[in-house]
Scaffold this motif. Structure first.
Motif, PDB file in Angstrom:
ATOM      1  N   ILE A  22       0.843  -1.196   0.000  1.00 17.05           N
ATOM      2  CA  ILE A  22       0.000   0.000   0.000  1.00 17.05           C
ATOM      3  C   ILE A  22       0.882   1.250   0.000  1.00 17.05           C
ATOM      4  N   ILE A  23       0.300   2.362  -0.424  1.00 16.92           N
ATOM      5  CA  ILE A  23       0.996   3.642  -0.394  1.00 16.92           C
ATOM      6  C   ILE A  23       0.469   4.429   0.811  1.00 16.92           C
ATOM      7  N   ALA A  24       1.384   5.005   1.559  1.00 19.14           N
ATOM      8  CA  ALA A  24       1.013   5.784   2.742  1.00 19.14           C
ATOM      9  C   ALA A  24       1.821   7.074   2.780  1.00 19.14           C
ATOM     10  N   GLU A  25       1.313   8.036   3.536  1.00 14.16           N
ATOM     11  CA  GLU A  25       2.002   9.318   3.691  1.00 14.16           C
ATOM     12  C   GLU A  25       2.437   9.483   5.145  1.00 14.16           C
ATOM     13  N   ILE A  26       3.707   9.858   5.331  1.00 11.37           N
ATOM     14  CA  ILE A  26       4.222  10.187   6.664  1.00 11.37           C
ATOM     15  C   ILE A  26       4.530  11.679   6.682  1.00 11.37           C
ATOM     16  N   GLN A  27       3.924  12.382   7.619  1.00  9.77           N
ATOM     17  CA  GLN A  27       4.189  13.813   7.805  1.00  9.77           C
ATOM     18  C   GLN A  27       5.042  13.985   9.060  1.00  9.77           C
ATOM     19  N   ILE A  28       6.109  14.778   8.936  1.00 10.39           N
ATOM     20  CA  ILE A  28       7.000  15.027  10.063  1.00 10.39           C
ATOM     21  C   ILE A  28       7.051  16.532  10.285  1.00 10.39           C
ATOM     22  N   ARG A  29       6.751  16.954  11.490  1.00  4.66           N
ATOM     23  CA  ARG A  29       6.678  18.394  11.767  1.00  4.66           C
ATOM     24  C   ARG A  29       6.910  18.662  13.244  1.00  4.66           C
ATOM     25  N   THR A  30       7.144  19.933  13.575  1.00  5.78           N
ATOM     26  CA  THR A  30       7.279  20.307  14.976  1.00  5.78           C
ATOM     27  C   THR A  30       5.892  20.488  15.595  1.00  5.78           C
ATOM     28  N   LEU A  31       5.872  20.607  16.913  1.00  9.23           N
ATOM     29  CA  LEU A  31       4.610  20.823  17.616  1.00  9.23           C
ATOM     30  C   LEU A  31       3.972  22.142  17.183  1.00  9.23           C
ATOM     31  N   ALA A  32       4.803  23.174  16.972  1.00 12.65           N
ATOM     32  CA  ALA A  32       4.274  24.474  16.546  1.00 12.65           C
ATOM     33  C   ALA A  32       3.689  24.379  15.137  1.00 12.65           C
ATOM     34  N   MET A  33       4.393  23.697  14.231  1.00 10.43           N
ATOM     35  CA  MET A  33       3.884  23.505  12.866  1.00 10.43           C
ATOM     36  C   MET A  33       2.561  22.739  12.898  1.00 10.43           C
ATOM     37  N   ASN A  34       2.478  21.753  13.772  1.00  8.91           N
ATOM     38  CA  ASN A  34       1.274  20.930  13.844  1.00  8.91           C
ATOM     39  C   ASN A  34       0.081  21.738  14.361  1.00  8.91           C
ATOM     40  N   PHE A  35       0.325  22.558  15.383  1.00  2.00           N
ATOM     41  CA  PHE A  35      -0.746  23.406  15.917  1.00  2.00           C
ATOM     42  C   PHE A  35      -1.317  24.300  14.809  1.00  2.00           C
ATOM     43  N   TRP A  36      -0.417  24.893  14.013  1.00  3.35           N
ATOM     44  CA  TRP A  36      -0.866  25.770  12.930  1.00  3.35           C
ATOM     45  C   TRP A  36      -1.629  24.975  11.871  1.00  3.35           C
ATOM     46  N   ALA A  37      -1.085  23.821  11.480  1.00  2.00           N
ATOM     47  CA  ALA A  37      -1.694  23.028  10.397  1.00  2.00           C
ATOM     48  C   ALA A  37      -3.079  22.521  10.778  1.00  2.00           C
TER      49      ALA A  37
END
Length: 262
Positions: A137-152
């Motif tokens: 299967i194809i999957a997506e992994i997103q890697i970000r900081t806590l601040a980036m995640n709050f904004w997103a």
């Protein structure tokens, strides 16, 4: 596709998300058991709702028989990091793994989206062992900081509310907030060593306190209630005002008391 067929279609994606969450959390556990700083703060995962999947397929004119090949985020994993430079560490860890194949990467940290969105995306191929055989299967992994995640997450909620047409004045505020979040990440990076030292100290103190508590409980099991109560009172004071050396000294006293009654 009938409801039963959709449920069957989703099974390997659901299994992939669960497996990947366990494997990636194991990396964090490995670091912490070695008393090392973990670049992974926490991990979440989800399988796209069928309605959301079909909405996206219609938007990009993807035929239903091409969903598995062309819809990359049916299975999604999100890795949160404390600091911006942790992201590169996590990316390199994932690149070195043998249980997944990285198809391509999208760096929205260096190449920020016009909205202000920042994150690092990795599109992977992951083998799922089903009863009928292996399904890739194809999957997506997103890697970000806590601040980036709050904004997103905030932007995602607003896009949902306004059906992808956020008013310009709110877009402008969001862009400002994205820059503020980025500046916060940069400031935190400047004091990363201080923060890591403070976290390490907290973990050491927590481990000593836990050991003392276990020994106090053992004293109580020996029916040495008075001694246990005295040590508990000392511990309560040290938790608030003591340092590591004070806690170690108390730990030695409690151990001596246990040895005396054995």
């Amino acid at each position: 596709m009938a409801n039963k067929d959709w449920k069957t279609f989703m099974i390997p994606y659901e299994q992939a998300v669960e497996e990947l969450k366990v494997k990636l959390r194991a990396i964090r556990t490995e670091y912490r058991r070695k008393n090392d700083y973990s670049p992974i703060e926490f991990i979440t995962g989800r399988v796209k709702e069928i309605s959301s999947m079909l909405e996206k397929a219609n938007k990009f004119e993807i035929p239903h028989d091409r969903l598995a090949m062309e819809l990359e985020d049916i299975a999604g994993i999100r890795i949160m990091c404390q600091f911006v430079d942790d992201i590169e560490t996590v990316v390199n860890i994932l690149r070195s793994r043998q249980d997944m194949k990285i198809l391509y990467e999208k760096d929205y940290i260096t190449n920020v989206k016009p909205s202000g969105y920042r994150s690092y995306h990795m599109i992977i191929q992951y083998p799922v062992n089903m009863a009928s055989g292996v399904v890739n299967i194809i999957a997506e992994i997103q890697i970000r900081t806590l601040a980036m995640n709050f904004w997103a997450v905030t932007e995602h909620s607003l896009n949902y509310k306004y059906k992808q047409s956020i008013p310009e004045n709110i877009k402008s505020k969001l862009k400002e907030a994205a820059e503020s979040a980025y500046q916060l990440d940069q400031t935190m990076l400047d004091i990363k060593d201080e923060i890591k030292d403070a976290q390490k100290l907290f973990e050491v103190k927590s481990a000593i306190v836990s050991s003392i508590m276990n020994d106090i409980l053992y004293l109580m099991s020996l029916n040495k209630i008075q001694e246990a109560s005295r040590f508990q009172s000392q511990l309560n004071k040290l938790i608030e005002y003591g340092d590591v050396s004070d806690l170690n000294q108390l730990h030695l006293l409690v151990r001596k008391e246990i040895n005396r009654f054995r």
